[in-house]
Enzyme design. Structure first.
Site, PDB file in Angstrom:
ATOM      1  N   GLY A   1      -8.218  -6.452  -0.697  1.00  0.00           N
ATOM      2  CA  GLY A   1      -9.573  -6.358  -0.490  1.00  0.00           C
ATOM      3  C   GLY A   1      -9.846  -4.925   0.044  1.00  0.00           C
ATOM      4  O   GLY A   1     -10.822  -4.232  -0.718  1.00  0.00           O
ATOM      5  N   ARG A   2      -9.303  -4.489   0.934  1.00  0.00           N
ATOM      6  CA  ARG A   2      -9.712  -3.062   1.106  1.00  0.00           C
ATOM      7  C   ARG A   2      -9.339  -1.779   0.246  1.00  0.00           C
ATOM      8  O   ARG A   2      -9.369  -0.727   0.552  1.00  0.00           O
ATOM      9  CB  ARG A   2      -9.119  -2.705   2.607  1.00  0.00           C
ATOM     10  CG  ARG A   2      -7.657  -3.089   2.968  1.00  0.00           C
ATOM     11  CD  ARG A   2      -7.278  -3.200   4.422  1.00  0.00           C
ATOM     12  NE  ARG A   2      -5.890  -3.511   4.421  1.00  0.00           N
ATOM     13  CZ  ARG A   2      -5.419  -4.719   4.587  1.00  0.00           C
ATOM     14  NH1 ARG A   2      -6.204  -5.740   4.454  1.00  0.00           N
ATOM     15  NH2 ARG A   2      -4.243  -4.992   4.971  1.00  0.00           N
TER      16      ARG A   2
END
Ligand code: F6P
Length: 518
Positions: A261-262
């Site tokens: 996600g990051r």
């Protein structure tokens, strides 16, 4: 098996070095002793230049840190990531955000067999996503783009859209809704008309509670306001297109479980940015990131900026014992930079066990925090200069502005330079209140101008630097189990808030629950 930093032969040597020279190290003396210090601790990298010379280290310390990195197998670990090994062991996944910025067809010697087909899929999806972005960019009927997502599905696109505002499509407004708190969404919806709004529902898992709540509310608002054609006005950016369909969103752009996600700005999660800066701009961001990847992959460790920064981070955290890093971008467009870095670094390296689950006897991620300069100077810089803790500062400055207002940019650059200088040189005074001890460290990152290419390189630099410190610490930088417990308890407490059932809760939580129920 790779060694952790504390298992290497260099670890005791570095401890001894810190106890003798490290504690007494004085930056002013170091510059006086070494005429080549600035040259040695300067580092050019793709699209940027770094001055590492105002940091509390010298050449022998850096050489020991480099040897420690070799003992930890840093190069092999890096190659394992780049070639697609499943290095995210707790989730059994490869970590391949770098593939999202690789040119089509570029297969590296050492790549696992799955890489070539994955890269082909990346480019098919990218081409479709960017064609859509350019259509939306040119569509005057769409005036507002709303990105609904949280964490990596918000921070990257939000930070980058603001940073590259100078390239923004004229006549378009961008909004980012992340919080479950309806005050945020309500404030945005007040500005919108359904027929001219494009909602992007960004969620890798399509299960994140905040995003699902906001997406449902947007769909309901759209219908209530007489909006027609959900298929035109809602797009999902997700690795779970079926879950999006179940919510009524049929158009989606996908990505893969090997994109954390990051690290997902480079995937379809970047659609808001692509609409803002256009397909060519987005390809520029990818090219900047790729240039940094190639440099990270091929430059010798001693001249490799992400490596040098990661080693400095370990030196500061585990030997000096510094607990945080202040991040000050001297560019108003980078006002979400520290928020973005907080997730990147603290979600990646905020771990207390090594990759095999064994508790660590040393500290890992520092706290990252900050605000753009010069604002921070009028808030917390007092503490950087005269506080009881040493807080390393990391400045990002941009040489050429994207505006033509006279007198502003020189003032900004002079302030960036002055803060780094003042922290180092200090100012002696007999009056304790007016005494500046100096010898306080800073790193200076300099971009020529803030473009998609240089921003891409700057982000990839930070990703790789986090990889380097995580690799030396021997942790899995790519999972985030620490966010799970709170999510589970919040689900339980949401039901209890409705029912009033406090059975089995601790006395404090039960007491607050009763108060919250009024
Ligand atoms: O809760 C943490 C987290 O999983 C982050 O790692 C991620 O970026 C964010 O939630 C959003 O997740 P998703 O894109 O699946 O909605």
């Amino acid at each position: 098996m790779f060694l952790r930093c504390d298992q290497t032969p260099q670890w005791p040597g570095l401890k001894a070095r810190f106890s003798h020279e490290g504690k007494r190290f004085d930056l002013r003396q170091a510059f006086a002793d070494d005429a080549q210090r600035f040259a040695h601790f300067s580092q050019a990298a793709p699209h940027l230049f770094a001055d590492l010379s105002k940091n509390l280290w010298d050449r022998p310390t850096e050489a020991l840190l480099l040897d420690m990195a070799r003992s930890c197998g840093l190069e092999q670990r890096r190659d394992a990531m780049l070639h697609g090994e499943p290095i995210n062991t707790t989730e059994g996944r490869a970590v391949l955000h770098t593939l999202l910025r690789r040119p089509a067809g570029q297969v590296l010697p050492g790549d696992l067999p799955g890489i070539a087909p994955a890269l082909a899929e990346v480019h098919t999806t990218l081409d479709a996503m960017l064609a859509f972005a350019d259509r939306m960019r040119a569509d005057d009927g769409i005036t507002d783009v709303v990105n609904i997502g949280i964490g990596g599905s918000d921070l990257g696109p939000h930070m980058a859209v603001l940073a590259l505002d100078a390239c923004r499509a004229p006549g378009k407004r961008f909004h980012f809704v992340s919080n479950a708190d309806g005050h945020e969404l309500a404030g945005v919806l007040r500005l919108l008309r359904p027929q001219s709004t494009l909602f992007l529902v960004a969620s890798k898992t399509f299960t994140t509670a905040e995003t699902m709540t906001n997406a449902r509310s947007c769909l309901a608002w759209f219908a209530e306001q007489g909006g027609a054609d959900v298929a035109r006005h809602f797009v999902a950016l997700t690795a779970q297109p079926d879950a999006a369909k179940a919510l009524g969103i049929t158009r989606s752009f996908g990505f893969w479980d090997w994109v954390g996600g990051r690290y997902s700005l480079w995937s379809s999660i970047g659609l808001a940015l692509a609409i803002s800066i256009g397909a060519a701009g987005f390809r520029g961001l990818l090219a900047g990131g790729h240039a940094m990847d190639e440099y990270f992959r091929t430059a010798p460790l001693a001249a490799n900026l992400p490596v040098r920064l990661g080693l400095l981070d370990v030196w500061y955290r585990n030997f000096h014992g510094f607990t945080s890093r202040c991040v000050a971008p001297y560019h108003a467009g980078l006002r979400r930079w520290s928020a973005y870095l907080q997730q990147l670094e603290m979600e990646s390296n905020g771990k207390r066990v090594d990759a095999s689950g064994e508790a660590l006897a040393y500290a890992t991620s520092p706290v990252l925090w900050g605000e753009p300069g010069t604002n921070g100077q009028h808030a917390f810089f007092q503490m950087l200069h005269q506080g009881s803790d040493v807080l390393p500062l990391e400045i990002v400055a941009v040489r050429k502005p994207a505006h033509s207002l006279a007198g502003h940019h020189d003032q900004v650059l002079a302030n960036a330079l002055a803060q780094a200088q003042a922290l180092m040189v200090g100012k002696a005074s007999d009056d304790g209140h007016r005494h500046f001890p100096g010898n306080r460290p800073s790193t200076f990152l300099l971009l020529e101008s803030l473009t998609p290419e240089s921003l891409g390189a700057l982000i990839a630099l930070q990703e790789h630097r986090v990889f380097v410190s995580g690799a030396l610490w021997g942790i899995n930088s790519f999972d985030q189990w620490g966010v799970e417990l709170g999510k589970v308890l919040a689900r339980d407490l949401q039901q209890r808030l409705a029912s009033g059932d406090a059975l089995g809760l601790d006395a404090s939580t039960a007491g607050l629950l009763h108060r919250l129920r009024g």
